[in-house]
Write a protein that holds these residues in place. Structure first.
Motif, PDB file in Angstrom:
ATOM      1  N   THR A   1       0.838  -1.208   0.000  1.00  0.00           N
ATOM      2  CA  THR A   1       0.000   0.000   0.000  1.00  0.00           C
ATOM      3  C   THR A   1       0.863   1.244   0.000  1.00  0.00           C
ATOM      4  O   THR A   1       0.597   2.203  -0.740  1.00  0.00           O
ATOM      5  CB  THR A   1      -0.915  -0.001   1.247  1.00  0.00           C
TER       6      THR A   1
ATOM      7  N   TRP B   1      -8.650   6.329  -0.567  1.00  0.00           N
ATOM      8  CA  TRP B   1      -8.095   4.972  -0.498  1.00  0.00           C
ATOM      9  C   TRP B   1      -6.893   4.879   0.441  1.00  0.00           C
ATOM     10  O   TRP B   1      -6.911   4.094   1.389  1.00  0.00           O
ATOM     11  CB  TRP B   1      -7.730   4.474  -1.897  1.00  0.00           C
ATOM     12  N   TYR B   2      -5.873   5.676   0.197  1.00  0.00           N
ATOM     13  CA  TYR B   2      -4.684   5.503   1.050  1.00  0.00           C
ATOM     14  C   TYR B   2      -4.975   5.859   2.499  1.00  0.00           C
ATOM     15  O   TYR B   2      -4.587   5.127   3.424  1.00  0.00           O
ATOM     16  CB  TYR B   2      -3.511   6.324   0.521  1.00  0.00           C
TER      17      TYR B   2
ATOM     18  N   LEU C   1      -7.091   3.039   3.913  1.00  0.00           N
ATOM     19  CA  LEU C   1      -6.312   1.822   4.123  1.00  0.00           C
ATOM     20  C   LEU C   1      -5.335   1.980   5.294  1.00  0.00           C
ATOM     21  O   LEU C   1      -5.012   1.004   5.988  1.00  0.00           O
ATOM     22  CB  LEU C   1      -5.541   1.466   2.846  1.00  0.00           C
TER      23      LEU C   1
ATOM     24  N   THR D   1      -6.334   0.874   9.129  1.00  0.00           N
ATOM     25  CA  THR D   1      -6.093  -0.480   9.610  1.00  0.00           C
ATOM     26  C   THR D   1      -4.655  -0.631  10.097  1.00  0.00           C
ATOM     27  O   THR D   1      -4.385  -1.260  11.133  1.00  0.00           O
ATOM     28  CB  THR D   1      -6.378  -1.494   8.493  1.00  0.00           C
TER      29      THR D   1
ATOM     30  N   ILE E   1      -2.957  -3.046  -5.442  1.00  0.00           N
ATOM     31  CA  ILE E   1      -3.932  -2.146  -4.807  1.00  0.00           C
ATOM     32  C   ILE E   1      -5.100  -1.878  -5.741  1.00  0.00           C
ATOM     33  O   ILE E   1      -6.239  -1.688  -5.289  1.00  0.00           O
ATOM     34  CB  ILE E   1      -3.263  -0.836  -4.358  1.00  0.00           C
TER      35      ILE E   1
ATOM     36  N   VAL F   1      -7.451  -4.548  -4.965  1.00  0.00           N
ATOM     37  CA  VAL F   1      -8.166  -4.261  -3.716  1.00  0.00           C
ATOM     38  C   VAL F   1      -9.291  -3.262  -3.969  1.00  0.00           C
ATOM     39  O   VAL F   1     -10.425  -3.456  -3.516  1.00  0.00           O
ATOM     40  CB  VAL F   1      -7.201  -3.719  -2.644  1.00  0.00           C
ATOM     41  N   ARG F   2      -8.975  -2.214  -4.698  1.00  0.00           N
ATOM     42  CA  ARG F   2      -9.974  -1.174  -4.971  1.00  0.00           C
ATOM     43  C   ARG F   2     -11.131  -1.743  -5.796  1.00  0.00           C
ATOM     44  O   ARG F   2     -12.294  -1.411  -5.563  1.00  0.00           O
ATOM     45  CB  ARG F   2      -9.316  -0.002  -5.710  1.00  0.00           C
TER      46      ARG F   2
ATOM     47  N   HIS G   1      -4.326  -7.981   2.636  1.00  0.00           N
ATOM     48  CA  HIS G   1      -5.208  -6.830   2.846  1.00  0.00           C
ATOM     49  C   HIS G   1      -6.563  -7.224   3.415  1.00  0.00           C
ATOM     50  O   HIS G   1      -7.496  -6.414   3.408  1.00  0.00           O
ATOM     51  CB  HIS G   1      -5.416  -6.090   1.513  1.00  0.00           C
TER      52      HIS G   1
ATOM     53  N   ALA H   1      -8.051  -4.872   6.056  1.00  0.00           N
ATOM     54  CA  ALA H   1      -8.472  -3.594   5.473  1.00  0.00           C
ATOM     55  C   ALA H   1      -9.744  -3.760   4.653  1.00  0.00           C
ATOM     56  O   ALA H   1     -10.652  -2.927   4.709  1.00  0.00           O
ATOM     57  CB  ALA H   1      -7.354  -3.017   4.613  1.00  0.00           C
TER      58      ALA H   1
END
Length: 876
Positions: free
Chosen positions: A615, A657-658, A661, A664, A732, A735-736, A772, A775
């Motif tokens: 991340t 997002w960042y 994330l 967590t 990532i 993840v998104r 992840h 998160a």
């Protein structure tokens, strides 16, 4: 670039959490601007060894106030200069104002009228003194408004086109042009305002569609007669010919003969001239050399008399029954007299046509033959064209070059004299025996009986055409002139490409030995309302940018304007867009405050990539890609694209997002949290610096709090380190994608955003996703599956599988009924729109926009059916 290199560190600082819970622009902007000025951040040092970067402000009128067009242009210039300052250039943004001859004189004359006086009651010297008094007391309110906007100009260098130094420059260049035979006096057709009693420039003429009348008049008798049409019947009193095209066989037998001019005892010749369009009207036109610019040229070619039939007030002076009538009164009277003689062949009323009006007083302009001073532009214009053709000057966007060449290659001589008292008085003296003497700034004017100075002043554009070098001290050889001429770039609207830009090019090349006044001409469009309509008081759609600044902050106004600024294209803007930009400023504030409260820091070097999570590597990879992207857009004057890139990076990637994330990671603590605190500080540091040129206030307040640095105004501009991590970006992105798809499913099922549901996650088949899981569960509000878990929906996304148990969260029967009802509505809409689009008779009659609207409705119905069907299939 290497795929993985060490991200750069920017040095140790300590962070503070001393930020209010809400951002209030009014509490920040004023104090920050004064601090910037007091610390001399905007002052340019001519002795500096840094590479220079200079831009002049297009000088606003001293009578003016900040309108949205000013705010737009100033935002773009300020963004350029702020970035260059951060990049280490010695930056000069040169401020100043134009004396605006006719506009300023009108303002002061209106003030005198309230006292029951005119300028003639005061006399010239006393009136000019009164104007200077007005300028000191009331003029220049725009300076304060520029401060509100955040303009980073060097106030110590502020100039005025009537100050002593610029007056010397005007007199110097006039003398040189005169001595070189490039300034002369002659009687020509000019734009004349019967209210302001002066010649005015083309840019001071506003054209609008007016209701008038088009009358067709028979000249001559029987078969030897011709019919001409005109919207200005009164000017026939000054006709000295009727013109036809040389190849028009209808009138070949009349060329060289004469016809009787109605209402007069004169006969006028029929002439042949290529200017006449045989396809327009009857193919015959009346020629009035003293009252029409085209007719004037025809008259010169054929040696026709030039009969002036009106005085400076547009009152008829021709002897006869119309003597003493105003031109509009005369128009009606002439038509009535022609009708009585049976000379009217046709009348069209009302007849809509374009009519020029004085931009200052709205009076209809009268083309008038007048003795004026002129600049012979041919050699100057050629030089201005050559400078662009040979690459010394670049026009951006390049598509505008054609328009530039069209103008400079076809320039007519320039009328530079104005019948005003406020302005640069023409430095010419006339003697008792017809002598004419031009006097330079260091010369004594002739004196003695019969000598007197020219009463006219120079066109305002004459002095503003010297702006890039006169403001730097020319004709003296100053340090500033040597350092900052030529300017790096001129940022201005395409609407004054001819009027101002071409004049600066001509004068700069002439006065500075062939060196153009700037390397680049960056042209922008005009600000329009949200519907693309021109802003005008008559339309009721003008906006005072100060009102928006009061309501939403200057950064919001600036960001909105920059985000709409595509090169050479008009900019539509609405208040809801400014509100959205205000929300963006608030988002920046809240995200930075969150980071500070969670210990984000810029202190110390960044950890190595090997220590970072995917991340952290992802956001740093994206950060430096955006640095490179923004730099490329700045260098191409793509303000809309760079603003959009920053908006989406900051909001979509950093904040949405960042930051999410990182929560967590912070919750877990330990070394990963320390690393993320440092990376988050780094990302915010660089992002705030990238945003600063367009949104200077909020970014300086946040950056100094984050870094404890002096000011982001003088911070270093970020550089692309070359750090890229495609693998982390792919991870990532997955993840998104997973989170986005599951969120969409939850919303479709009617789940509340904070509602928790049991779920299992199978992430083993998706590379990197297992790391992840915490998160993902946090972002999706997914709780671990219990012993009684029974999946009611399974979603394969991004190589992973998410199984959810919605049995306790949704009334499936009620949801099925709701979706079934919605499906029926969508199917009915699809059937109706399909039927209409299948009806050939309807398609043949309906306007295109109606048909397009129905096609859009059908497409929406098809999309709804697909979505609802999918939702129904997912219900257990």
């Amino acid at each position: 670039m290497t795929e993985k290199t060490q991200p750069p560190a920017y040095g140790p600082h300590s962070a503070s959490t001393d930020l209010p819970t809400q951002y209030t622009p009014a509490d920040v902007e004023g104090k920050l601007y004064e601090r910037w000025v007091e610390r001399g951040y905007f002052a340019a040092d001519a002795k500096s060894e840094k590479e220079p970067y200079a831009i002049v402000i297009p000088p606003p009128n001293v009578t003016g106030s900040l309108h949205l067009g000013h705010a737009f242009e100033h935002t773009l210039i300020d963004a350029l200069t702020r970035r260059k300052r951060m990049q280490g250039f010695e930056t000069l943004w040169q401020p100043g104002m134009d004396h605006a001859g006719i506009a300023t004189q009108n303002v002061v004359e209106r003030e005198l009228a309230k006292e029951g006086k005119s300028r003639h009651d005061l006399g010239r010297e006393a009136f000019v003194e009164r104007v200077w008094q007005w300028k000191a007391e009331s003029g220049g309110q725009i300076s304060g408004q520029m401060r509100r906007l955040g303009d980073g100009v060097d106030w110590s260098r502020e100039r005025f086109t009537m100050d002593e130094g610029l007056s010397q420059a005007v007199q110097t260049i006039f003398k040189r042009l005169f001595d070189d035979g490039l300034i002369y006096r002659a009687e020509r057709i000019i734009n004349w305002c019967p209210r302001c009693l002066t010649a005015i420039s083309d840019i001071e003429v506003e054209y609008q569609e007016d209701d008038g009348e088009l009358v067709s008049i028979r000249y001559g008798e029987g078969e030897d007669s011709l019919v001409v049409a005109t919207t200005r019947a009164e000017t026939m009193l000054g006709d000295t010919a009727v013109a036809v095209h040389p190849a028009d066989e209808r009138y070949a037998h009349l060329v060289g003969r004469t016809v009787r001019l109605p209402l007069t005892d004169r006969s006028i010749p029929v002439i042949a001239d290529e200017h006449v369009d045989p396809e327009f009207g009857t193919g015959a036109v009346k020629v009035t050399p003293a009252h029409d610019p085209n007719d004037f040229e025809i008259g010169r070619r054929h040696g026709l008399p030039q009969l002036t039939i009106m005085d400076e007030h547009a009152i008829i002076t021709a002897h006869g029954p119309f003597l003493g009538l105003d031109r509009l009164e005369a128009r009606s009277a002439v038509v009535a007299a022609l009708r009585a003689e049976g000379r009217i062949v046709d009348e069209k009323r009302p007849y809509r046509h374009s009519v020029g009006h004085c931009s200052r007083c709205k009076t209809t302009i009268e083309p008038r033959l007048s003795m004026q001073w002129w600049v012979k532009v041919a050699p100057l214009a050629k030089a201005a064209g050559d400078a662009v053709r040979d690459g010394r000057v670049t026009i951006h966007p390049k598509e505008m070059s054609a328009r530039y060449f069209e103008w400079v290659d076809n320039l007519h001589d320039w009328c530079i004299s104005r019948q005003l008292w406020w302005g640069h008085r023409i430095p010419v003296w006339y003697g008792p025996d017809g002598e004419t003497v031009c006097v330079g700034p260091d010369e004594e004017p002739p004196s003695g009986a019969g000598w007197h100075q020219e009463t006219d002043v120079l066109d305002t554009w004459f002095s503003s055409g010297l702006w890039p070098f006169s403001t730097l001290g020319w004709p003296e050889e100053t340090e500033s002139l040597a350092r900052f001429y030529p300017n790096a770039v001129l940022v201005t609207g395409y609407d004054i490409l001819f009027f101002w830009v071409a004049r600066m090019m001509m004068f700069g090349l002439y006065a500075m030995d062939g060196v153009p006044p700037f390397h680049t001409i960056a042209l922008h469009g005009m600000v329009r309302d949200q519907f693309g309509k021109k802003m005008s008081k008559s339309f009721g759609n003008t906006v005072n940018p100060l009102d928006w600044m009061d309501a939403y902050g200057s950064d919001a106004v600036r960001f909105t304007l920059a985000r709409g600024a595509n090169p050479g294209v008009d900019v539509p803007i609405g208040e809801d867009w400014v509100q959205a930009s205000r929300n963006f400023a608030n988002k920046i504030w809240n995200a930075t405050r969150f980071a500070l409260l969670n210990g984000a820091t810029v202190e110390g070097d960044l950890p190595s990539p090997e220590e970072m999570s995917s991340t952290d590597r992802w956001i740093l990879s994206r950060l430096h890609s955006v640095v490179a992207e923004v730099d490329a857009y700045y260098d191409d004057y793509q303000f809309a694209k760079l603003s959009d890139a920053l908006f989406h990076f900051a909001w979509d990637e950093v904040f949405d997002w960042y930051v999410e994330l990182s929560k967590t990671t912070f919750a877990a603590g330990g070394r990963p949290a320390e690393i993320t605190r440092r990376v988050l500080g780094e990302v915010l540091d660089v992002t705030l610096r990238l945003l600063h040129p367009v949104t200077p206030f909020v970014t300086d307040e946040l950056w100094t709090t984050l870094t404890s640095g002096e000011s982001v105004v003088v911070a270093a501009w970020p550089r692309d380190s070359g750090f890229r991590d495609p693998a982390a970006e792919r991870e990532i992105d997955a993840v998104r994608q997973l989170v986005t798809e599951v969120r969409r499913f939850r919303a479709d099922q009617g789940l509340q955003p904070g509602q928790r549901v049991p779920a299992t996650l199978d992430l083993t088949a998706a590379a990197g996703l297992a790391a992840h899981e915490d998160a993902i569960r946090s972002l999706l509000r997914l709780q671990p599956a219990g012993e009684d878990f029974a999946a009611t929906a399974t979603l394969p996304v991004a190589g992973a599988t998410v199984a959810l148990d919605l049995s306790g969260a949704i009334d499936f029967e009620a949801e099925r009924k709701r979706l079934t009802k919605d499906l029926a509505v969508a199917e009915k809409e699809l059937a109706q729109t399909t039927a209409k689009l299948g009806n050939e008779a309807f398609l043949a009659k309906a306007p295109d926009h109606v048909v397009d609207k129905i096609r859009a409705r059908r497409a929406a119905a098809e999309s709804d059916i697909s979505r609802i069907t999918d939702q129904l299939s997912r219900l257990p």
